[in-house]
Scaffold this active site. Structure first.
Site, mmCIF file in Angstrom:
data_model
loop_
_atom_site.group_PDB
_atom_site.id
_atom_site.type_symbol
_atom_site.label_atom_id
_atom_site.label_comp_id
_atom_site.label_asym_id
_atom_site.label_seq_id
_atom_site.Cartn_x
_atom_site.Cartn_y
_atom_site.Cartn_z
ATOM 1 N NE ARG A 35 19.978 42.712 0.117
ATOM 2 C CZ ARG A 35 20.705 42.826 -0.999
ATOM 3 N NH1 ARG A 35 22.017 42.698 -0.962
ATOM 4 N NH2 ARG A 35 20.143 43.086 -2.147
ATOM 5 C CG HIS A 38 23.191 37.818 -0.570
ATOM 6 N ND1 HIS A 38 23.837 38.981 -0.209
ATOM 7 C CD2 HIS A 38 23.808 37.377 -1.689
ATOM 8 C CE1 HIS A 38 24.799 39.226 -1.076
ATOM 9 N NE2 HIS A 38 24.807 38.272 -1.982
#
Length: 194
Positions: A35, A38
């Site tokens: 995450r 990303h």
């Protein structure tokens, strides 16, 4: 309620995984690393983040049991989805030897007490102040950004022994700090069978 993942996000994670092997990470560590990568499009976070799976498991349980979330700045709070975050920066005042961010940490602790998840992505002084208080955090996501005090405050967090997510370098910021918390929010809760 299950989170609906947009096709663009699905494709983004597919591409991320084609460029970065995260299979060696334990489940929650992998979720946080992916995450954060990303949110930043920075593959180097995979080697820069400092995580402990057992601490993440306990923090994940606390978060899903309703532990409060505290953000150092409104940008971090805005980036946290599916959960309201306490941010007291608007109420804080600076004083000699005390930044607004540090004062906001004091105000937030008065409001939430021990057991909160603290998400610091902007101000090293907020992280430094948190380390001086008896906050009893479930987790400190300490990812402030900058060339003055950021790396040092994160090193102090790691040395404190508090449950934490941090990184070694000066990089960080609101987006990656919120992403680390969101990884814990999005990760499913496994229900034990009797």
């Amino acid at each position: 309620m299950n989170r609906v993942v947009h096709p663009i996000e699905q494709e983004s994670f597919r591409r991320l995984r084609s460029r970065l092997d995260t299979s060696h990470f334990a489940p929650l560590s992998r979720a946080v690393v992916e995450r954060v990568v990303h949110s930043s499009a920075d593959l180097a976070y995979a080697d820069d983040l400092v995580l402990d799976e057992e601490q993440l498991v306990r923090a994940h349980a606390a978060l899903h049991a309703g532990a409060p979330v505290v953000a150092d700045v409104e940008m971090v709070a805005a980036g946290i989805t599916r959960r309201a975050a306490v941010c007291r920066l608007k109420d804080a005042r600076s004083a000699p030897g005390l930044t607004r961010s540090a004062h906001a940490v004091r105000l937030a602790l008065e409001e939430v007490g021990p057991g909160a998840l603290w998400v610091i992505g902007c101000a090293p002084t907020a992280l430094e102040e948190l380390l001086t208080l008896d906050a009893g955090p479930a987790l400190v996501i300490g990812l402030p950004v900058g060339f003055v005090g950021a790396a040092e405050s994160k090193a102090a967090l790691r040395e404190s022994g508090l449950p934490a997510v941090s990184n070694v370098s000066e990089k960080g910021g609101s987006a990656v700090a919120a992403a680390a918390l969101n990884a814990l929010l999005y990760h499913p809760v496994v229900k034990e069978t009797p």
